[in-house]
Enzyme design. Structure first.
Site, PDB file in Angstrom:
ATOM      1  N   ASN A 216       0.929  -1.187   0.028  1.00 32.31           N
ATOM      2  CA  ASN A 216      -0.094  -0.065   0.078  1.00 32.31           C
ATOM      3  C   ASN A 216       0.835   1.137  -0.026  1.00 32.31           C
ATOM      4  OD1 ASN A 216      -2.380  -1.043   0.148  1.00 32.31           O
ATOM      5  ND2 ASN A 216      -2.621  -0.970   2.241  1.00 32.31           N
ATOM      6  N   ASP A 285      -5.083  -5.561   2.435  1.00 24.27           N
ATOM      7  CA  ASP A 285      -6.255  -6.301   2.933  1.00 24.27           C
ATOM      8  C   ASP A 285      -6.188  -7.872   2.562  1.00 24.27           C
ATOM      9  OD1 ASP A 285      -7.841  -4.314   4.178  1.00 24.27           O
ATOM     10  OD2 ASP A 285      -8.168  -3.335   2.080  1.00 24.27           O
ATOM     11  N   LYS A 295      11.374 -16.463  -8.629  1.00 24.42           N
ATOM     12  CA  LYS A 295      10.664 -15.386  -9.394  1.00 24.42           C
ATOM     13  C   LYS A 295       9.896 -15.942 -10.516  1.00 24.42           C
ATOM     14  CE  LYS A 295      11.584 -11.358 -12.361  1.00 24.42           C
ATOM     15  NZ  LYS A 295      12.684 -10.497 -12.928  1.00 24.42           N
ATOM     16  N   PRO A 314      -5.645 -10.915   8.258  1.00 22.97           N
ATOM     17  CA  PRO A 314      -6.334 -10.524   9.473  1.00 22.97           C
ATOM     18  C   PRO A 314      -6.491  -9.107   9.859  1.00 22.97           C
ATOM     19  CG  PRO A 314      -3.853 -11.456   9.771  1.00 22.97           C
ATOM     20  CD  PRO A 314      -4.361 -11.592   8.265  1.00 22.97           C
ATOM     21  N   ASP A 315      -7.673  -8.733  10.416  1.00 17.27           N
ATOM     22  CA  ASP A 315      -7.820  -7.364  10.515  1.00 17.27           C
ATOM     23  C   ASP A 315      -7.110  -6.934  11.961  1.00 17.27           C
ATOM     24  OD1 ASP A 315      -8.874  -4.571  11.423  1.00 17.27           O
ATOM     25  OD2 ASP A 315     -10.501  -4.857   9.840  1.00 17.27           O
ATOM     26  N   ILE A 316      -5.982  -6.227  12.076  1.00 19.58           N
ATOM     27  CA  ILE A 316      -5.386  -6.426  13.305  1.00 19.58           C
ATOM     28  C   ILE A 316      -6.238  -5.207  14.305  1.00 19.58           C
ATOM     29  CG2 ILE A 316      -3.089  -5.503  14.288  1.00 19.58           C
ATOM     30  CD1 ILE A 316      -1.980  -5.866  11.539  1.00 19.58           C
ATOM     31  N   PHE A 334      -7.238   4.480  11.905  1.00 22.08           N
ATOM     32  CA  PHE A 334      -6.932   5.594  10.841  1.00 22.08           C
ATOM     33  C   PHE A 334      -7.729   5.225   9.638  1.00 22.08           C
ATOM     34  CE2 PHE A 334      -3.772   9.090  11.407  1.00 22.08           C
ATOM     35  CZ  PHE A 334      -3.307   8.839  12.862  1.00 22.08           C
ATOM     36  N   LYS A 348     -16.339   3.193   9.377  1.00 21.12           N
ATOM     37  CA  LYS A 348     -15.103   2.612  10.154  1.00 21.12           C
ATOM     38  C   LYS A 348     -15.538   2.507  11.524  1.00 21.12           C
ATOM     39  CE  LYS A 348     -12.092   2.569   7.188  1.00 21.12           C
ATOM     40  NZ  LYS A 348     -10.920   2.686   6.110  1.00 21.12           N
ATOM     41  N   LYS A 352     -15.319  -1.411  13.003  1.00 22.33           N
ATOM     42  CA  LYS A 352     -14.305  -1.610  13.610  1.00 22.33           C
ATOM     43  C   LYS A 352     -14.429  -1.604  15.472  1.00 22.33           C
ATOM     44  CE  LYS A 352     -10.901  -1.510  10.137  1.00 22.33           C
ATOM     45  NZ  LYS A 352     -10.000  -2.463   9.868  1.00 22.33           N
TER      46      LYS A 352
HETATM   47  O1  C5P Z   1      -9.900  -1.707   7.396  1.00 16.41           O
HETATM   48  P1  C5P Z   1      -9.659  -0.488   6.579  1.00 16.41           P
HETATM   49  O2  C5P Z   1      -8.413  -0.293   6.029  1.00 16.41           O
HETATM   50  O3  C5P Z   1     -10.845   0.151   6.122  1.00 16.41           O
HETATM   51  O4  C5P Z   1      -9.331   0.391   8.038  1.00 16.41           O
HETATM   52  C1  C5P Z   1      -8.222   1.055   8.478  1.00 16.41           C
HETATM   53  C2  C5P Z   1      -7.619   0.865   9.634  1.00 16.41           C
HETATM   54  O5  C5P Z   1      -7.662  -0.382  10.236  1.00 16.41           O
HETATM   55  C3  C5P Z   1      -6.244   1.463  10.024  1.00 16.41           C
HETATM   56  O6  C5P Z   1      -6.240   1.927  11.317  1.00 16.41           O
HETATM   57  C4  C5P Z   1      -5.698   0.318   9.875  1.00 16.41           C
HETATM   58  O7  C5P Z   1      -4.380   0.415  10.477  1.00 16.41           O
HETATM   59  C5  C5P Z   1      -6.400  -0.664  10.266  1.00 16.41           C
HETATM   60  N1  C5P Z   1      -6.015  -1.840   9.827  1.00 16.41           N
HETATM   61  C6  C5P Z   1      -5.547  -3.156  10.339  1.00 16.41           C
HETATM   62  N2  C5P Z   1      -5.619  -4.480   9.967  1.00 16.41           N
HETATM   63  C7  C5P Z   1      -5.864  -4.610   8.636  1.00 16.41           C
HETATM   64  C8  C5P Z   1      -6.428  -3.657   7.948  1.00 16.41           C
HETATM   65  C9  C5P Z   1      -6.618  -2.366   8.565  1.00 16.41           C
HETATM   66  O8  C5P Z   1      -5.236  -3.021  11.672  1.00 16.41           O
HETATM   67  N3  C5P Z   1      -5.788  -5.833   8.249  1.00 16.41           N
END
Ligand code: C5P
Length: 412
Positions: A216, A285, A295, A314-316, A334, A348, A352
Site C-alpha cells: 500500500n 487487505d 521469480k 487478519p484485521d489487526i 485511521f 469505520k 471496527k
Molecule cells: O480496514 P480498513 O483499511 O478500512 O481500516 C483502516 C484501519 O484499520 C487502520 O487503522 C488500519 O491500521 C487498520 N487495519 C488493520 N488491519 C488490517 C486492515 C486495517 O489494523 N488488516
C-alpha cells in the site's frame, strides 16, 4: 510547513563546560536557533580551551558570558539576570567535574553559579553529559548524577560509541539534532505520563515471489509522528513498523515487520499490556494465497499472465478492538480515503468497534510532511486543520488523553 518550529519562542541558556564535545556545541546552537529558539551562551573557563567565544557568539548571534565579574549585564549580575529570562538552562557538554560542582552546590564560576541561583520551579536544568567511559562509570560520577537528578535536573543521554580518547563506551554527548529534539520533547505537556502506547505504522508488504509483492502507499511518517508525540507526552511507546526508511523516534521501542500476518503476530500478544493502541499502518487487505519460491518468469510476449489467488489478511485493529474489555487498550483507527472522508470514517468507527477514527485523504498526504485530519467519534466530527504531521500527532495525543480522562469508553 514541513519543518515544525520545535522551539519557537523559547529562550535557552546554553552552558558549555570543558570537554572535547564542545566542538558539537556550535552545531547544537545552530540547530536550536533553526528550531526557533534564542540562545544565550555561557562558557566555563575550561570550555574556552576547546571552542572559542568568537565561534559561539557568531552562531548564537549574542555576546557570550563567561565571567561573573563581567560588568555588562544590568546591575552587573549575570548569574541572576540570565536565568530569569530563560525557559531552560541546557548544559552541553556537562563534564564530570561540572556535574560534581552541581551535586555539591558549588558556585565558583558563572555557569555553576547561575545554575544554583536559578528559580528552580520555573527554570529547568538539563544536562548533556560528555566524558570518557571510565569517568562516566566511576561511582563518584554516578553518585553525583543521582544527586543532581534528585535535585531536579534532567539528564539527556549520554550516547554510546567511539570516544575522542580512542576508547568505546558510554559517555558520548548526544548529537546536536538529538539534543534539539530532546529539548523540544521536554517542553511538551505530559498528557500520557505513566501510560503505555502501541502504534502500528507504514505499509505491509505481501510477497508474491522473491522480487515482487503487494503493498500500500504509506511512508509511515504519520505513524512515526504519533509514536514520537506519545513518547514526548510521557508514554512508554512500542512501534510496530512495516517496511519504511525512517529513524526510530527517541525512547521508542521499535519492532520491524514485513507482512500483515507478522504485524498481527507482533501486535496481538502486546496489545494486552498497553493502555492505548493507535493503528496508523496501511495494512494490505489481501495477500497472495501462496508465495512462489522463485521469480515467476514471463513465458514470452503475449503469453497468459499468471493468475494470482488472494486470501484475506487478519484485521489487526478489529482483533484488538474485540478483546475483552478488561484487556483491551483504548483503540484508535485511521482511515485513508480518497473521497467522502466523514462518511467513510464514521462507517469505520462502527465496523471496527473503536472509540475514535482519524480520517485523512490519502492522495493528499501520502509521503508528505503535512496533512489535515478529521477526528470522528460518538460526539461528532472534529477537524484538525492543515499542519505538519508532528503537530497533528501532538494534537491527536492530547485528544486521546482527554477522551480517556473523560471515559468516552471504559478503558483499562
Ligand atoms: O480496514 P480498513 O483499511 O478500512 O481500516 C483502516 C484501519 O484499520 C487502520 O487503522 C488500519 O491500521 C487498520 N487495519 C488493520 N488491519 C488490517 C486492515 C486495517 O489494523 N488488516
Amino acid at each position: 510547513m514541513s519543518n515544525p518550529p520545535l522551539l519557537a519562542g523559547r529562550h535557552i541558556v546554553l552552558g558549555l563546560s570543558g570537554g572535547v564535545a564542545c566542538y558539537k556545541a556550535a552545531e547544537l546552537t545552530r540547530e536550536l536557533v533553526r528550531a526557533g529558539a534564542t540562545v544565550q551562551v555561557v562558557m566555563t573557563e575550561a570550555a574556552g580551551h576547546f571552542i572559542t567565544r568568537a565561534t559561539m557568539q557568531a552562531v548564537s548571534g549574542r555576546p557570550v558570558f563567561d565571567s561573573q565579574w563581567d560588568p555588562a549585564p544590568p546591575a552587573g549580575m549575570a548569574h541572576i539576570d540570565l536565568s530569569r529570562e530563560a525557559d531552560a538552562i541546557l548544559v552541553a557538554p556537562a563534564s564530570a567535574d561540572f556535574i560534581a560542582q552541581l551535586a555539591q552546590g558549588r558556585a565558583g564560576e558563572l555557569l555553576a553559579l547561575l545554575c544554583l541561583a536559578r528559580p528552580i520551579e520555573r527554570c529547568p536544568l538539563l544536562l548533556a553529559p560528555a566524558m570518557n567511559r571510565e569517568m562516566w562509570a566511576h561511582p563518584a560520577t554516578q553518585r553525583n548524577l543521582a544527586q543532581v537528578r534528585a535535585d531536579g535536573a534532567t539528564v539527556l543521554g549520554p550516547g554510546t560509541g567511539s570516544q575522542a580518547c580512542g576508547e568505546t563506551g558510554d559517555g558520548r554527548m548526544l548529537e546536536a539534532a538529538e539534543l534539539r529534539d530532546a529539548l523540544a520533547a521536554f517542553f511538551q505537556p505530559k498528557h500520557l505520563a505513566g501510560r503505555t502506547v502501541l502504534v502500528t505504522a507504514g505499509p505491509t508488504f505481501e510477497p508474491i515471489d522473491p522480487v515482487r509483492g503487494i503493498t500500500n502507499h504509506s511512508s509511515g511518517k504519520m505513524g512515526f509522528a504519533v509514536a514520537r508525540a506519545a513518547a514526548e507526552a510521557g508514554a512508554r511507546v512500542t512501534l510496530v513498523a512495516g517496511p519504511v526508511h525512517l529513524p526510530t523516534p527517541a525512547g521508542v521501542v521499535r519492532i520491524d515487520v514485513q507482512t500483515a500476518q507478522q504485524m498481527f503476530d507482533a501486535v496481538l500478544p502486546r496489545a494486552i499490556s498497553h493502555d492505548i493502541f493507535v493503528a496508523t499502518a496501511a495494512v494490505a487487505d489481501w495477500r497472495p494465497a501462496g508465495t512462489q519460491a522463485q521469480k515467476i518468469k514471463k513465458q514470452g510476449a503475449g503469453s497468459a499472465a499468471p493468475q494470482l489467488a488472494l486470501v484475506e489478511n487478519p484485521d489487526i485493529l478489529a482483533a484488538v478492538a474485540a478483546l475483552p474489555l478488561a484487556q483491551r487498550p483504548w483503540c484508535v483507527g485511521f482511515a485513508a480515503e480518497s473521497e467522502n472522508l466523514a462518511a467513510h470514517a464514521r462507517a469505520k468507527l462502527v465496523r471496527k468497534g473503536v472509540p475514535l477514527v482519524v480520517g485523512n485523504l490519502g492522495p493528499a498526504t501520502f509521503g508528505r510532511d503535512d496533512n489535515s485530519l478529521l477526528l470522528v467519534d460518538a460526539t461528532g466530527d472534529h477537524p484538525l486543520p492543515p499542519a505538519d504531521k508532528l503537530t497533528l500527532a501532538r494534537q491527536l495525543v492530547a485528544e486521546i488523553a482527554t477522551r480517556m480522562a473523560t471515559g468516552t469508553e471504559t478503558a483499562k
